[in-house]
Design an enzyme around this catalytic site. Structure first.
Site, PDB file in Angstrom:
ATOM      1  N   HIS A   1      39.384  20.675  60.540  1.00  0.00           N
ATOM      2  CA  HIS A   1      39.490  22.137  60.675  1.00  0.00           C
ATOM      3  C   HIS A   1      38.424  22.858  59.877  1.00  0.00           C
ATOM      4  O   HIS A   1      37.813  23.814  60.340  1.00  0.00           O
ATOM      5  CB  HIS A   1      40.858  22.612  60.183  1.00  0.00           C
ATOM      6  CG  HIS A   1      41.948  22.325  61.154  1.00  0.00           C
ATOM      7  ND1 HIS A   1      43.259  22.628  60.908  1.00  0.00           N
ATOM      8  CD2 HIS A   1      41.915  21.773  62.374  1.00  0.00           C
ATOM      9  CE1 HIS A   1      43.992  22.270  61.941  1.00  0.00           C
ATOM     10  NE2 HIS A   1      43.192  21.739  62.842  1.00  0.00           N
TER      11      HIS A   1
ATOM     12  N   GLU B   1      28.710   9.430  80.226  1.00  0.00           N
ATOM     13  CA  GLU B   1      28.841   8.948  78.847  1.00  0.00           C
ATOM     14  C   GLU B   1      29.077   7.445  78.837  1.00  0.00           C
ATOM     15  O   GLU B   1      28.779   6.762  77.873  1.00  0.00           O
ATOM     16  CB  GLU B   1      30.037   9.633  78.165  1.00  0.00           C
ATOM     17  CG  GLU B   1      29.836  11.111  77.946  1.00  0.00           C
ATOM     18  CD  GLU B   1      31.148  11.845  77.748  1.00  0.00           C
ATOM     19  OE1 GLU B   1      31.303  12.457  76.694  1.00  0.00           O
ATOM     20  OE2 GLU B   1      32.010  11.807  78.641  1.00  0.00           O
TER      21      GLU B   1
ATOM     22  N   ARG C   1      33.585  22.619  74.708  1.00  0.00           N
ATOM     23  CA  ARG C   1      34.493  21.521  74.321  1.00  0.00           C
ATOM     24  C   ARG C   1      35.902  22.089  74.211  1.00  0.00           C
ATOM     25  O   ARG C   1      36.292  22.602  73.171  1.00  0.00           O
ATOM     26  CB  ARG C   1      34.067  20.924  72.984  1.00  0.00           C
ATOM     27  CG  ARG C   1      32.779  20.111  73.030  1.00  0.00           C
ATOM     28  CD  ARG C   1      32.506  19.517  71.658  1.00  0.00           C
ATOM     29  NE  ARG C   1      31.521  18.447  71.682  1.00  0.00           N
ATOM     30  CZ  ARG C   1      30.259  18.582  71.304  1.00  0.00           C
ATOM     31  NH1 ARG C   1      29.822  19.746  70.890  1.00  0.00           N
ATOM     32  NH2 ARG C   1      29.432  17.555  71.321  1.00  0.00           N
TER      33      ARG C   1
ATOM     34  N   ASN D   1      25.512  11.417  73.212  1.00  0.00           N
ATOM     35  CA  ASN D   1      26.184  10.844  72.027  1.00  0.00           C
ATOM     36  C   ASN D   1      26.973   9.606  72.437  1.00  0.00           C
ATOM     37  O   ASN D   1      26.819   8.526  71.867  1.00  0.00           O
ATOM     38  CB  ASN D   1      27.175  11.844  71.411  1.00  0.00           C
ATOM     39  CG  ASN D   1      26.529  13.164  71.073  1.00  0.00           C
ATOM     40  OD1 ASN D   1      25.324  13.241  70.912  1.00  0.00           O
ATOM     41  ND2 ASN D   1      27.328  14.209  70.967  1.00  0.00           N
TER      42      ASN D   1
ATOM     43  N   CYS E   1      23.608  17.193  77.291  1.00  0.00           N
ATOM     44  CA  CYS E   1      24.284  18.052  76.317  1.00  0.00           C
ATOM     45  C   CYS E   1      24.656  17.370  75.015  1.00  0.00           C
ATOM     46  O   CYS E   1      25.387  17.932  74.218  1.00  0.00           O
ATOM     47  CB  CYS E   1      25.531  18.677  76.928  1.00  0.00           C
ATOM     48  SG  CYS E   1      26.797  17.460  77.325  1.00  0.00           S
TER      49      CYS E   1
HETATM   50  C1  PEP Z   1      28.422  13.416  74.205  1.00  0.00           C
HETATM   51  O1  PEP Z   1      29.127  12.403  74.224  1.00  0.00           O
HETATM   52  O2  PEP Z   1      27.183  13.391  74.151  1.00  0.00           O
HETATM   53  C2  PEP Z   1      29.052  14.747  74.232  1.00  0.00           C
HETATM   54  C3  PEP Z   1      28.335  15.837  74.343  1.00  0.00           C
HETATM   55  O3  PEP Z   1      30.395  14.790  74.084  1.00  0.00           O
HETATM   56  P1  PEP Z   1      31.142  14.702  72.665  1.00  0.00           P
HETATM   57  O4  PEP Z   1      30.120  14.727  71.586  1.00  0.00           O
HETATM   58  O5  PEP Z   1      32.058  15.878  72.620  1.00  0.00           O
HETATM   59  O6  PEP Z   1      31.854  13.400  72.776  1.00  0.00           O
HETATM   60 MG    MG Z   2      31.205  12.532  74.610  1.00  0.00          MG
END
Ligand code: PEP
Ligand code: MG
Length: 763
Positions: free
Chosen positions: A365, A606, A472, A629, A677
């Protein structure tokens, strides 16, 4: 270049006549830089423990860095020379893997580098370095000369090294320490460390009795109402900045304060003779233990809140909670194990320059709120003694996830310069706000923003985001106390869509699991990243997904700019199932009289299987968003949150390059728009590679948009193409980075792209 040995002899004689160690080393570096005709000559000496080297004298680097730049053995080029006891001669030091840029030296413009160990009787004394602007190695003759000089100087400097006298000369002895943590919120801040929790904790309270129960009861009731008032005013103050979901947390505290168990329990014990503090401690522990025994993880977690409230009442009772009033009227870095939202609210926001927490993670948080309020934060910092460093000067570097305690003046000045520069660049870039992110050879890149809290929306717009590439949706779920209702979600979504309308907003359905847990729905799995995460979780909890999709569709009916994004797709049947739910939800809403325009539906790439199945998935989707990511995590089998393998987590791994090119080519052939992203879109080195590959839509945090726009406007894609060609032959990520980093350095950025050039007016 010819270096007569006679010159060397005269230098050594001159040195021998100098008594003062600082003057002696200054003479050496000054004379050597003249003799060798180089811009920089520096001596680094070993600390008495021989585990690190300190810049002891320099001609050419910033004088303020002397005594303050310290490198561990094997750290950076200098540490490497010390570790291997061998010379290093490079044409372009910043492009070398071992290079570590130390901002306070101002050494960025220098390329050629020659360093040799200073030895005495085969023992390391230090390192002698020369540097210059040219991009070619020093000649063999220069190298031989420097080695000879070093062997002569070794014994002279050994004397200095042994008695350590030079250190007090060049260094104010202050316990300067850097600590690494986990990124909480980006940005850099400096200020005085102020602990949010007082020293005396509830746990320290010992049994004590009273002979004046009436007074004790009245003191307790006063303390209780002070805490109530404090929370009310705190929530009011922060309420202007926070979304309603977060303010709702204050409400939970208020309810606890009003509970009869608390006030009646304490008063009863006081009646029986206990002092107010002792009665409070026993009551709070009793209440917390009831919650701790609960099987419901959400209720269990509430015991922390009870202790928090108890501590605040105790502070009032002991009149120790003068901390806000006592806090010096200057920029503050708030420190604590975890800083609650209520703690944050107690301080005027403009005075908080940063947060350091010894526990917590990126998604706690505190981090979420810090992000929303634009306060740099570092979480989970281990080994830092906050208590011992009360009142110390502290730098919070949220970009590097570092907390620096007692920085030397030179470093502080350098960071302040960075903050000023950053502010200047930001101000400067306001001018770019309505200008396109377009390369010098007219390649247009769309820059979208990643958001999650409503409070995030305005910074994105202020910084020229052309839409939201990733909303998100789990974040509003995380700052809630239970699953938000359809109506609550609708209100949140409609606000976000409205803020950006008519720009597109890609709203992602709930992506929990992995490291993203909801406090009221704990998922315990031994391998959570491969478990019940993202779309797998929501498809199994269909009602949740239906509710969320209905709320999103209702908001879309009003604003028309929703793009629905589905996380963690790994199978074709998953996207088919989502489409069915979407169609049914639209029909149901239509029956209720709400006409819904069909939103575009996209999926995140992903999971590697989604990349490989793209041609089969394509007919079910309208667009694709690469989540770099997780794609990196799953492609390389490297946990994105595990510090032990973080050196292996790099978006620029050659396998990622292959994957990113394959995704783009496939999407183009299928006519599917694609954006990216993940954090990769905020990494300037990676952005250069992405532009070369052909990615033309990137989504990143609002904070990083101006910098990335500046970068895009400073380069030509055509110049990056040959680098991409070479990158395809590389076998590891450091080679790929080494290809693109010099582009940044040439433009005046730091090698890793963390610092943009001081003068950005060219773009
Ligand atoms: C990602 O996986 O690159 C992504 C943007 O989602 P998160 O970081 O919320 O898992
Ligand atoms: Mg992700």
């Amino acid at each position: 270049m010819h270096h007569p040995l006679s010159t060397l002899t005269s230098l050594v004689e001159q040195i021998a006549r100098t008594q003062d160690p600082t003057a002696m080393m200054s003479t050496i570096v000054q004379r050597l830089s003249e003799l060798l005709n180089v811009e920089v000559c520096s001596i680094y000496l070993c600390t008495p423990e021989r585990d690190s080297l300190i810049l002891a004298a320099t001609q050419g680097l910033s004088p303020a860095a002397v005594g303050h730049v310290q490198l561990a053995v094997n750290e950076g080029l200098v540490g490497n020379i010390a570790g291997t006891l061998s010379a290093v001669n490079l044409a372009d030091a910043p492009a070398d893997d071992r290079f570590v840029y130390i901002p306070e030296t101002h050494e960025m413009p220098y390329h050629r580098f020659l360093g040799v160990p200073l030895l005495h009787l085969r023992k390391l004394v230090g390192v002698l370095v020369i540097q210059g602007h040219q991009r070619e190695p020093f000649s063999e003759e220069d190298e031989a000369f420097l080695i000879t000089v070093a062997s002569q100087l070794g014994s002279t400097l050994y004397q200095l090294h042994r008695d350590g006298e030079w250190m007090s000369d060049v260094q104010d002895i202050s316990p300067f320490r850097r600590y690494r943590g986990v990124k909480g919120a980006s940005g850099v801040g400096c200020g005085r460390l102020w602990l949010v929790h007082p020293q005396l904790s509830l746990a320290d309270i010992k049994p004590s009795m009273t002979s004046n129960p009436a007074q004790q009861k009245s003191d307790f009731m006063d303390a209780l109402s002070s805490v109530k008032e404090e929370l009310e005013s705190g929530s009011g103050r922060l309420g202007k900045h926070l979304p309603s979901d977060v303010s709702a947390l204050f409400h939970v505290y208020q309810l606890m304060l009003q509970s009869p168990e608390l006030s009646d329990g304490v008063k009863q014990l006081i009646t029986e003779g206990a002092s107010a503090e002792w009665a409070l401690k026993q009551t709070i522990e009793g209440m917390a233990s009831l919650f701790e025994q609960s099987d419901d993880p959400y209720m269990k977690a509430r015991s922390e809140d009870i202790y928090n409230i108890g501590q605040r009442i105790l502070n009032q009772l002991l009149e120790r909670d003068q901390q806000v009033l006592e806090a010096p009227d200057e920029p503050l870095i708030l420190g604590g194990e975890l800083i609650s939202i209520a703690d944050l609210a107690a301080f005027p926001q403009e005075r908080i320059q940063g947060l350091v927490c010894t526990s917590g993670s990126t998604l706690s948080h505190t981090a979420i709120v810090a992000n929303a309020l634009g306060i740099p934060a570092v979480m989970g910092v281990e080994g830092v003694e906050l208590e011992q460093n009360r009142g110390a000067k502290v730098i919070i570097d949220g970009n590097r996830a570092e907390c620096i305690i007692n920085p030397p003046q030179a470093l502080l000045t350098e960071y302040k310069r960075m903050i000023d520069q950053e502010n200047r660049v930001m101000r400067d870039l306001e001018r770019l706000r309505n200008m396109p992110a377009e390369t010098l050879d007219n390649v247009r890149i769309q820059l979208h923003t990643n958001t999650g809290l409503l409070a995030d929306a305005t910074p994105g717009l202020e910084r020229g985001a052309e839409g939201v590439g990733l909303y998100r949706s789990e974040i509003p779920f995380m700052v809630h106390d239970s699953f938000p209702t359809e109506q609550e979600q609708y209100r949140i979504y409609v606000n976000v869509l409205k803020a950006y309308s008519p720009l597109p907003v890609s709203m992602r359905t709930l992506d929990i699991g992995g490291d993203k847990q909801l406090p009221y729905f704990e998922i315990n799995e031994s391998n959570p990243y491969l478990g019940w995460r993202g779309i797998r979780f929501t498809l199994d909890n269909t009602q949740l997904l239906v509710t969320q999709i209905r709320a999103m569709l209702r908001a879309h009916a009003e604003c028309g700019n929703l793009k629905l994004l589905v996380p963690m797709i790994s199978r074709v049947d998953e996207i088919i199932a989502v489409r069915e739910i979407l169609d049914k939800a639209s029909e149901a809403l239509k029956r209720d009289g709400i006409e819904i325009p069909r939103p575009q539906v996209g999926m995140m790439i992903e999971v590697p299987s989604a990349m490989l199945l793209l041609p089969k998935l394509a007919q079910h989707i309208d667009f694709v968003s690469v989540g770099s990511n997780d794609l990196t995590q799953y492609l390389l089998a490297v946990d994105r949150n595990n510090p032990r393998v973080s050196n292996l987590f790099d978006n620029m791994h050659p396998a990622m390059l292959v994957a990113l090119e394959q995704i783009l080519t496939t999407c183009k052939s299928l006519g599917l728009p694609v954006s990216l992203c993940g954090e990769m879109a905020s990494d300037p080195v990676a952005v250069l590679m992405l532009i070369a590959i052909g990615y033309d839509t990137l989504s990143l945090s609002a904070y990083n948009i101006p910098k990335i726009k500046l970068l895009i406007r400073s380069v030509r894609r055509a110049d990056l193409m040959p680098l991409l060609e070479k990158a395809r032959d590389c076998t590891d990520e450091s080679q790929i980075r080494a290809l693109f980093e010099p582009v940044l350095v040439k433009l005046g950025w730091s090698k890793d792209g963390r610092q943009p050039p001081e003068d950005s007016s060219a773009a």
